[in-house]
Write a protein that holds these residues in place. Sequence first.
Motif, mmCIF file in Angstrom:
data_model
loop_
_atom_site.group_PDB
_atom_site.id
_atom_site.type_symbol
_atom_site.label_atom_id
_atom_site.label_comp_id
_atom_site.label_asym_id
_atom_site.label_seq_id
_atom_site.Cartn_x
_atom_site.Cartn_y
_atom_site.Cartn_z
ATOM 1 N N VAL A 156 0.734 -1.229 0.071
ATOM 2 C CA VAL A 156 0.067 -0.001 -0.123
ATOM 3 C C VAL A 156 1.055 1.112 -0.092
ATOM 4 C CG1 VAL A 156 -1.809 1.283 1.289
ATOM 5 C CG2 VAL A 156 -1.887 -1.118 1.118
ATOM 6 N N THR A 157 0.746 2.256 -0.888
ATOM 7 C CA THR A 157 1.289 3.341 -0.888
ATOM 8 C C THR A 157 0.817 4.625 0.021
ATOM 9 O OG1 THR A 157 1.773 3.037 -3.224
ATOM 10 C CG2 THR A 157 2.164 5.373 -2.424
ATOM 11 N N LEU A 158 1.409 5.079 0.932
ATOM 12 C CA LEU A 158 1.154 6.155 1.812
ATOM 13 C C LEU A 158 1.068 7.496 1.245
ATOM 14 C CD1 LEU A 158 2.731 4.972 5.208
ATOM 15 C CD2 LEU A 158 0.615 4.105 4.281
ATOM 16 N N ILE A 159 0.216 8.342 1.493
ATOM 17 C CA ILE A 159 -0.076 9.402 0.787
ATOM 18 C C ILE A 159 -0.799 10.455 1.755
ATOM 19 C CG2 ILE A 159 -2.120 9.065 -0.444
ATOM 20 C CD1 ILE A 159 -0.919 10.233 -2.972
ATOM 21 N N THR A 160 -0.941 11.732 1.457
ATOM 22 C CA THR A 160 -1.657 12.637 2.236
ATOM 23 C C THR A 160 -2.611 13.259 1.459
ATOM 24 O OG1 THR A 160 -0.271 14.583 1.643
ATOM 25 C CG2 THR A 160 0.396 13.397 3.935
ATOM 26 N N MET A 161 -3.787 13.778 2.297
ATOM 27 C CA MET A 161 -4.839 14.266 1.146
ATOM 28 C C MET A 161 -4.601 15.327 0.409
ATOM 29 S SD MET A 161 -6.748 17.493 1.526
ATOM 30 C CE MET A 161 -6.413 18.029 3.000
ATOM 31 N N GLU A 162 -3.684 16.360 0.795
ATOM 32 C CA GLU A 162 -3.223 17.447 -0.195
ATOM 33 C C GLU A 162 -2.286 16.959 -1.287
ATOM 34 O OE1 GLU A 162 -0.618 21.527 -0.001
ATOM 35 O OE2 GLU A 162 -1.792 21.004 1.699
ATOM 36 N N SER A 163 -1.540 15.819 -0.998
ATOM 37 C CA SER A 163 -0.683 15.316 -2.120
ATOM 38 C C SER A 163 -1.518 14.474 -3.046
ATOM 39 C CB SER A 163 0.508 14.326 -1.474
ATOM 40 O OG SER A 163 1.127 13.875 -2.433
ATOM 41 N N VAL A 164 -2.602 13.844 -2.747
ATOM 42 C CA VAL A 164 -3.359 13.139 -3.531
ATOM 43 C C VAL A 164 -4.098 14.071 -4.427
ATOM 44 C CG1 VAL A 164 -5.388 12.521 -2.214
ATOM 45 C CG2 VAL A 164 -4.719 10.991 -3.984
ATOM 46 N N LEU A 165 -4.732 15.187 -3.955
ATOM 47 C CA LEU A 165 -5.348 16.058 -4.779
ATOM 48 C C LEU A 165 -4.629 16.809 -5.811
ATOM 49 C CD1 LEU A 165 -7.836 17.744 -1.929
ATOM 50 C CD2 LEU A 165 -8.319 16.133 -3.795
ATOM 51 N N PHE A 166 -3.425 16.909 -5.316
ATOM 52 C CA PHE A 166 -2.622 17.804 -6.466
ATOM 53 C C PHE A 166 -2.173 16.528 -7.513
ATOM 54 C CE2 PHE A 166 -2.157 21.336 -3.429
ATOM 55 C CZ PHE A 166 -2.633 22.240 -4.198
ATOM 56 N N GLU A 167 -2.100 15.347 -7.140
ATOM 57 C CA GLU A 167 -1.778 14.412 -7.998
ATOM 58 C C GLU A 167 -2.837 14.016 -9.031
ATOM 59 O OE1 GLU A 167 -0.001 10.762 -6.989
ATOM 60 O OE2 GLU A 167 1.197 11.748 -5.445
ATOM 61 N N LEU A 168 -4.203 14.026 -8.653
ATOM 62 C CA LEU A 168 -5.180 13.827 -9.370
ATOM 63 C C LEU A 168 -5.295 15.267 -9.990
ATOM 64 C CD1 LEU A 168 -7.840 12.978 -6.666
ATOM 65 C CD2 LEU A 168 -6.993 11.539 -8.673
ATOM 66 N N LEU A 169 -4.834 16.366 -9.959
ATOM 67 C CA LEU A 169 -4.876 17.719 -10.707
ATOM 68 C C LEU A 169 -3.810 17.661 -11.696
ATOM 69 C CD1 LEU A 169 -6.418 20.491 -11.041
ATOM 70 C CD2 LEU A 169 -4.705 21.352 -9.329
ATOM 71 N N ARG A 170 -2.600 17.222 -11.260
ATOM 72 C CA ARG A 170 -1.453 17.210 -12.290
ATOM 73 C C ARG A 170 -0.991 18.730 -12.589
ATOM 74 N NH1 ARG A 170 -1.483 12.415 -11.609
ATOM 75 N NH2 ARG A 170 -0.649 10.965 -13.126
ATOM 76 N N GLY A 171 -1.436 19.689 -12.648
ATOM 77 C CA GLY A 171 -1.092 20.841 -13.067
ATOM 78 C C GLY A 171 -1.911 22.382 -12.687
ATOM 79 N N ALA A 172 -1.186 23.584 -12.450
ATOM 80 C CA ALA A 172 -1.743 24.601 -12.556
ATOM 81 C C ALA A 172 -2.383 25.095 -13.720
ATOM 82 C CB ALA A 172 -0.675 25.711 -11.981
ATOM 83 N N ASP A 173 -2.170 24.447 -14.851
ATOM 84 C CA ASP A 173 -2.876 25.130 -15.990
ATOM 85 C C ASP A 173 -4.473 24.164 -16.088
ATOM 86 O OD1 ASP A 173 -1.811 22.436 -16.328
ATOM 87 O OD2 ASP A 173 -1.399 22.682 -18.526
ATOM 88 N N ARG A 174 -4.682 23.516 -15.055
ATOM 89 C CA ARG A 174 -6.094 22.712 -15.321
ATOM 90 C C ARG A 174 -7.335 23.511 -14.777
ATOM 91 N NH1 ARG A 174 -2.281 19.978 -16.871
ATOM 92 N NH2 ARG A 174 -2.131 17.701 -16.969
#
Length: 185
Positions: A156-174
């Motif tokens: 299982v990969t450990l991740i934080t709430m903020e980290s996962v939201l920004f991974e889902l987003l991928r970039g500031a241009d979205r």
Amino acid sequence: MKKLLVNKEDAILVGIDFQEKIMPAMRNCEELENAVIRLIEGCKVMGVPMLLTQQYTKGLGMTTENIREAIGGEEFDWIEKKSFSAVGESVFLDRLRTEGRNTVLMTGIESHVCVLQTALELVEKGFDVYMVVDCVSSRSKQDKKIAMRRAEQAGVTLITMESVLFELLRGADRAEFKDISKIVK
């Protein structure tokens, strides 16, 4: 090969047993509920579906009102379970497979019982499981610590709430960037 970044087209949020009668006993329950609500809001913005469970609702009550409201209030839908692992309920696995997503974002309580058992069984079934560490809790700090260690050892990969939201987003241009930025602040 396991994906290293969370992809919004393949992700599903799983919430385990955030129920009224047991949430108050969790360590840092207010911070936990706040992080879960922010993750739910972010997943809604990103179009990530959700599955939520309740353990023996008759005895432990409904999901907390604040989390129900974040999910959709009256539209709130949950899967009743009696087994500790949600995978033990055939309807859970059926609904998970129907969504057609292989990356599971795990949240819930208690981290060392229902959350851990669900995560381990999902790994066994070939799912990529990401434990959102600030969105899981137990009554004891020790129980959560050991559960996170055991989950990680099992893949299982450990991740934080903020980290996962920004991974889902991928970039500031979205298009969703402003909404996600407001949620994490």
